[in-house]
Design an enzyme around this catalytic site. Structure first.
Site, PDB file in Angstrom:
ATOM      1  N   ARG A 114       0.492  -1.055   0.206  1.00 10.31           N
ATOM      2  CA  ARG A 114       0.143  -0.025   0.401  1.00 10.31           C
ATOM      3  C   ARG A 114       0.763   1.282   0.497  1.00 10.31           C
ATOM      4  O   ARG A 114       0.501   2.319  -0.111  1.00 10.31           O
ATOM      5  CB  ARG A 114      -1.149   0.471   0.907  1.00 10.31           C
ATOM      6  CG  ARG A 114      -1.786  -1.157   1.387  1.00 10.31           C
ATOM      7  CD  ARG A 114      -3.243  -0.831   1.679  1.00 10.31           C
ATOM      8  NE  ARG A 114      -2.931   0.072   3.540  1.00 10.31           N
ATOM      9  CZ  ARG A 114      -3.898   0.441   4.467  1.00 10.31           C
ATOM     10  NH1 ARG A 114      -5.107   0.558   4.303  1.00 10.31           N
ATOM     11  NH2 ARG A 114      -3.267   1.227   5.257  1.00 10.31           N
ATOM     12  N   ASP A 115       1.999   0.782   0.146  1.00 11.27           N
ATOM     13  CA  ASP A 115       2.924   1.974  -0.171  1.00 11.27           C
ATOM     14  C   ASP A 115       4.508   1.873  -0.337  1.00 11.27           C
ATOM     15  O   ASP A 115       5.390   2.425  -0.137  1.00 11.27           O
ATOM     16  CB  ASP A 115       3.592   3.036   1.224  1.00 11.27           C
ATOM     17  CG  ASP A 115       3.841   4.212   1.536  1.00 11.27           C
ATOM     18  OD1 ASP A 115       3.526   5.341   0.634  1.00 11.27           O
ATOM     19  OD2 ASP A 115       4.415   4.533   2.351  1.00 11.27           O
TER      20      ASP A 115
END
Length: 182
Positions: free
Chosen positions: A45-46
């Site tokens: 997610r990042d």
């Protein structure tokens, strides 16, 4: 057949064979790492350049799993409704707060590959709102228009990774690995 014009100094630097070899090797290692975490039910997610470290032995390591979530958990927003992740690398579905799977990480990988090949991001804006509008509504400039002598195979992979709809992207990190290995 790319248009014929002399190679710019920037393109010559971006397309150095040694750099391209290292780039492809690092991308393959990132695909292996993503396949591993996705196979264990996690989404990073990042994913962004500062979360990909390469050591002296050229071993790639994914860092900063602070935003990683199990797929069984809820959608891509925090309890207080704030978006997480770094805007430039966020997939459209992450911007929209929809449930995420590994294809969101693959989108982020596509943004990174696009930047590494062109020297600029696919979407660039002064505010998060304008950036999100571009990500959701516009197509990025063709990589081979920005870097006429870039690797066509890498350009195809990057463009497929940054498609708006998750179903239009590569579906797994293993598929990306295979495409990069061709």
């Amino acid at each position: 057949q790319p248009p014929s014009r002399p190679t710019t100094p920037k393109e010559a630097d971006l397309n150095r064979p040694e750099r391209m070899g290292k780039l492809k090797d690092a991308m393959l290692q990132v695909c292996e790492a993503l396949a591993y975490i996705h196979g264990h039910g996690l989404v990073h997610r990042d994913l962004k350049p500062s979360n990909i470290m390469v050591d002296d032995d050229r071993q790639v390591r994914l860092m900063d799993f602070g935003l990683a979530k199990f797929l069984a958990d809820d959608a891509g927003i925090t309890a207080d409704g704030k978006l997480v992740g770094t805007y430039r690398y966020m997939a459209p579905e992450q911007i929209l707060g929809e449930p995420l799977d590994g294809r969101a990480d693959l989108y982020s990988l596509g943004v990174i590959l696009y930047e590494l090949m062109s020297g600029r991001p696919p979407f660039d804006a002064k505010t998060p709102h304008e950036l999100w509008r571009q990500v959701l509504e516009t197509e990025p400039p063709p990589l081979l228009a920005l870097n006429l002598h870039g690797d066509p195979q890498l350009a195809r992979v990057a463009h497929r990774l940054i498609r708006k709809e998750p179903d239009d992207r590569f579906q797994t990190a293993e598929e990306v690995y295979e495409a990069l290995s061709e």
